[in-house]
Scaffold this motif. Sequence first.
Motif, PDB file in Angstrom:
ATOM      1  N   THR A  64      10.301  -2.745  -2.715  1.00 52.98           N
ATOM      2  CA  THR A  64       9.224  -3.082  -1.783  1.00 52.98           C
ATOM      3  C   THR A  64       8.133  -2.023  -1.838  1.00 52.98           C
ATOM      4  OG1 THR A  64      10.448  -2.024   0.017  1.00 52.98           O
ATOM      5  CG2 THR A  64      10.652  -4.431  -0.206  1.00 52.98           C
ATOM      6  N   ARG A  65       8.552  -0.750  -1.830  1.00 58.32           N
ATOM      7  CA  ARG A  65       7.627   0.372  -1.934  1.00 58.32           C
ATOM      8  C   ARG A  65       8.286   1.441  -2.800  1.00 58.32           C
ATOM      9  NH1 ARG A  65       8.343  -0.080   3.397  1.00 58.32           N
ATOM     10  NH2 ARG A  65       9.059   2.054   3.574  1.00 58.32           N
ATOM     11  N   ILE A  66       7.488   2.245  -3.427  1.00 62.57           N
ATOM     12  CA  ILE A  66       7.990   3.268  -4.343  1.00 62.57           C
ATOM     13  C   ILE A  66       8.882   4.285  -3.632  1.00 62.57           C
ATOM     14  CG2 ILE A  66       7.279   5.198  -5.826  1.00 62.57           C
ATOM     15  CD1 ILE A  66       7.038   2.327  -7.011  1.00 62.57           C
ATOM     16  N   ASP A  67       8.594   4.600  -2.369  1.00 56.85           N
ATOM     17  CA  ASP A  67       9.425   5.577  -1.666  1.00 56.85           C
ATOM     18  C   ASP A  67      10.838   5.062  -1.416  1.00 56.85           C
ATOM     19  OD1 ASP A  67       8.798   3.766   0.361  1.00 56.85           O
ATOM     20  OD2 ASP A  67       8.395   5.322   1.847  1.00 56.85           O
ATOM     21  N   ARG A  68      11.078   3.779  -1.600  1.00 58.98           N
ATOM     22  CA  ARG A  68      12.438   3.223  -1.501  1.00 58.98           C
ATOM     23  C   ARG A  68      13.234   3.565  -2.743  1.00 58.98           C
ATOM     24  NH1 ARG A  68      13.501   3.590   2.897  1.00 58.98           N
ATOM     25  NH2 ARG A  68      11.804   5.000   2.658  1.00 58.98           N
ATOM     26  N   LEU A  69      12.547   3.827  -3.847  1.00 55.81           N
ATOM     27  CA  LEU A  69      13.193   4.151  -5.112  1.00 55.81           C
ATOM     28  C   LEU A  69      13.437   5.647  -5.255  1.00 55.81           C
ATOM     29  CD1 LEU A  69      14.226   3.031  -7.802  1.00 55.81           C
ATOM     30  CD2 LEU A  69      11.910   3.261  -8.693  1.00 55.81           C
ATOM     31  N   ALA A  70      12.444   6.465  -4.886  1.00 54.25           N
ATOM     32  CA  ALA A  70      12.572   7.917  -5.035  1.00 54.25           C
ATOM     33  C   ALA A  70      11.637   8.625  -4.075  1.00 54.25           C
ATOM     34  CB  ALA A  70      12.254   8.327  -6.467  1.00 54.25           C
ATOM     35  N   ARG A  71      12.055   9.802  -3.630  1.00 58.59           N
ATOM     36  CA  ARG A  71      11.246  10.618  -2.735  1.00 58.59           C
ATOM     37  C   ARG A  71      10.748  11.895  -3.393  1.00 58.59           C
ATOM     38  NH1 ARG A  71       8.947   9.345   2.122  1.00 58.59           N
ATOM     39  NH2 ARG A  71      10.296   8.045   3.351  1.00 58.59           N
ATOM     40  N   SER A  72      11.082  12.076  -4.668  1.00 55.85           N
ATOM     41  CA  SER A  72      10.552  13.233  -5.386  1.00 55.85           C
ATOM     42  C   SER A  72       9.899  12.740  -6.673  1.00 55.85           C
ATOM     43  CB  SER A  72      11.656  14.250  -5.701  1.00 55.85           C
ATOM     44  OG  SER A  72      12.363  13.898  -6.857  1.00 55.85           O
ATOM     45  N   VAL A  73       8.844  13.414  -7.056  1.00 55.24           N
ATOM     46  CA  VAL A  73       8.114  13.031  -8.264  1.00 55.24           C
ATOM     47  C   VAL A  73       9.029  13.124  -9.478  1.00 55.24           C
ATOM     48  CG1 VAL A  73       6.188  13.634  -9.777  1.00 55.24           C
ATOM     49  CG2 VAL A  73       5.880  13.697  -7.302  1.00 55.24           C
ATOM     50  N   MET A  74       9.860  14.165  -9.535  1.00 58.18           N
ATOM     51  CA  MET A  74      10.737  14.336 -10.680  1.00 58.18           C
ATOM     52  C   MET A  74      11.725  13.172 -10.795  1.00 58.18           C
ATOM     53  SD  MET A  74      12.982  17.599 -11.933  1.00 58.18           S
ATOM     54  CE  MET A  74      14.240  17.506 -10.679  1.00 58.18           C
ATOM     55  N   ASP A  75      12.381  12.811  -9.677  1.00 56.85           N
ATOM     56  CA  ASP A  75      13.319  11.685  -9.720  1.00 56.85           C
ATOM     57  C   ASP A  75      12.603  10.397 -10.097  1.00 56.85           C
ATOM     58  OD1 ASP A  75      15.651  13.030  -9.199  1.00 56.85           O
ATOM     59  OD2 ASP A  75      15.698  12.544  -7.063  1.00 56.85           O
ATOM     60  N   LEU A  76      11.432  10.184  -9.519  1.00 55.59           N
ATOM     61  CA  LEU A  76      10.674   8.970  -9.819  1.00 55.59           C
ATOM     62  C   LEU A  76      10.332   8.916 -11.308  1.00 55.59           C
ATOM     63  CD1 LEU A  76       9.274   6.395  -8.860  1.00 55.59           C
ATOM     64  CD2 LEU A  76       7.257   7.796  -8.331  1.00 55.59           C
ATOM     65  N   GLN A  77       9.836  10.020 -11.843  1.00 52.49           N
ATOM     66  CA  GLN A  77       9.474  10.052 -13.258  1.00 52.49           C
ATOM     67  C   GLN A  77      10.705   9.849 -14.149  1.00 52.49           C
ATOM     68  OE1 GLN A  77       6.542   9.931 -14.648  1.00 52.49           O
ATOM     69  NE2 GLN A  77       5.539   9.973 -12.666  1.00 52.49           N
ATOM     70  N   ASP A 109       2.134   7.078 -10.196  1.00 52.91           N
ATOM     71  CA  ASP A 109       2.146   8.546 -10.183  1.00 52.91           C
ATOM     72  C   ASP A 109       1.553   9.095  -8.889  1.00 52.91           C
ATOM     73  OD1 ASP A 109       3.346   8.597 -12.657  1.00 52.91           O
ATOM     74  OD2 ASP A 109       1.475   8.918 -13.751  1.00 52.91           O
ATOM     75  N   MET A 110       0.462   8.511  -8.426  1.00 51.17           N
ATOM     76  CA  MET A 110      -0.153   8.972  -7.169  1.00 51.17           C
ATOM     77  C   MET A 110       0.784   8.753  -5.988  1.00 51.17           C
ATOM     78  SD  MET A 110      -4.202   8.048  -7.427  1.00 51.17           S
ATOM     79  CE  MET A 110      -3.957   6.324  -7.826  1.00 51.17           C
ATOM     80  N   LEU A 111       1.422   7.600  -5.925  1.00 49.98           N
ATOM     81  CA  LEU A 111       2.340   7.317  -4.823  1.00 49.98           C
ATOM     82  C   LEU A 111       3.524   8.264  -4.843  1.00 49.98           C
ATOM     83  CD1 LEU A 111       2.371   3.424  -4.719  1.00 49.98           C
ATOM     84  CD2 LEU A 111       1.350   4.980  -3.064  1.00 49.98           C
ATOM     85  N   GLY A 112       4.012   8.593  -6.021  1.00 50.45           N
ATOM     86  CA  GLY A 112       5.122   9.534  -6.137  1.00 50.45           C
ATOM     87  C   GLY A 112       4.765  10.896  -5.578  1.00 50.45           C
ATOM     88  N   VAL A 113       3.567  11.358  -5.869  1.00 48.62           N
ATOM     89  CA  VAL A 113       3.096  12.644  -5.341  1.00 48.62           C
ATOM     90  C   VAL A 113       3.043  12.597  -3.820  1.00 48.62           C
ATOM     91  CG1 VAL A 113       1.095  14.171  -5.191  1.00 48.62           C
ATOM     92  CG2 VAL A 113       1.851  13.327  -7.409  1.00 48.62           C
ATOM     93  N   PHE A 114       2.524  11.508  -3.262  1.00 46.15           N
ATOM     94  CA  PHE A 114       2.424  11.397  -1.808  1.00 46.15           C
ATOM     95  C   PHE A 114       3.787  11.271  -1.142  1.00 46.15           C
ATOM     96  CE2 PHE A 114      -2.010  10.016  -2.773  1.00 46.15           C
ATOM     97  CZ  PHE A 114      -2.630  11.085  -2.141  1.00 46.15           C
ATOM     98  N   ALA A 115       4.728  10.585  -1.769  1.00 46.97           N
ATOM     99  CA  ALA A 115       6.077  10.465  -1.206  1.00 46.97           C
ATOM    100  C   ALA A 115       6.741  11.841  -1.128  1.00 46.97           C
ATOM    101  CB  ALA A 115       6.922   9.510  -2.040  1.00 46.97           C
ATOM    102  N   GLU A 116       6.590  12.639  -2.193  1.00 47.73           N
ATOM    103  CA  GLU A 116       7.165  13.977  -2.189  1.00 47.73           C
ATOM    104  C   GLU A 116       6.466  14.864  -1.163  1.00 47.73           C
ATOM    105  OE1 GLU A 116       7.840  17.688  -5.256  1.00 47.73           O
ATOM    106  OE2 GLU A 116       8.003  15.651  -6.025  1.00 47.73           O
ATOM    107  N   PHE A 117       5.132  14.731  -1.060  1.00 49.29           N
ATOM    108  CA  PHE A 117       4.365  15.500  -0.087  1.00 49.29           C
ATOM    109  C   PHE A 117       4.838  15.179   1.332  1.00 49.29           C
ATOM    110  CE2 PHE A 117       0.381  15.764   2.532  1.00 49.29           C
ATOM    111  CZ  PHE A 117       0.290  17.137   2.551  1.00 49.29           C
ATOM    112  N   GLU A 118       5.053  13.898   1.618  1.00 49.94           N
ATOM    113  CA  GLU A 118       5.514  13.479   2.940  1.00 49.94           C
ATOM    114  C   GLU A 118       6.880  14.085   3.258  1.00 49.94           C
ATOM    115  OE1 GLU A 118       6.715   9.400   5.355  1.00 49.94           O
ATOM    116  OE2 GLU A 118       5.995   9.268   3.301  1.00 49.94           O
ATOM    117  N   THR A 119       7.770  14.096   2.281  1.00 48.67           N
ATOM    118  CA  THR A 119       9.100  14.679   2.474  1.00 48.67           C
ATOM    119  C   THR A 119       8.988  16.175   2.761  1.00 48.67           C
ATOM    120  OG1 THR A 119      10.103  13.021   1.040  1.00 48.67           O
ATOM    121  CG2 THR A 119      11.358  15.051   1.381  1.00 48.67           C
TER     122      THR A 119
END
Length: 188
Positions: A64-77, A109-119
Amino acid sequence: MSKLYGYARVSSGSQDLALQQAALAAAGCTVVRSEKVSGTKRDGRTELATIMDFLRAGDVLVVTRIDRLARSVMDLQNIVHELKAKGVALKAVEQPVDTSTAAGKAFLDMLGVFAEFETSLRKERQLEGIAAAKAAGVYRGRKATIAPDAVLALHREAVGATEIAKRLGIGRASVYRIIEASEAAAAK
């Protein structure tokens, strides 16, 4: 023929997966795997591991949203690289993410950065709250689960650290820490 596989995740047992599951089913996912576990790391995410094993070239992993998949840029990548190596695309229902397009990859990539920033912000706020509670005398931390006197009594009886840990149900490192602290205090 490609298949759409859905992945839904919430962080705690009190949260509900129903909205994500419904959105993934409406998006055409033939299989939806769900779990209630933190997204800050991949350890312990058995449903994600299962769905990653299912995916084949041409399939699409849908969230549904990228933050459901990963909360860190490294994990997402890392996940995105694994998907790419398998020839699998990633799409988000509520965000313009589709790794089969250049714009979708950039937005991912932008969403991943923001998800990690939020965490990171959440963690900072939590630590600030704990520090304020400690300063006010409200928070004292977790109660001790180890009885230092019991450790030291066994140590004086010449019981080894491994046996002390076994008898008391604690880690050897804790035994050594208590013994060293006691010896340091006695040396002063």
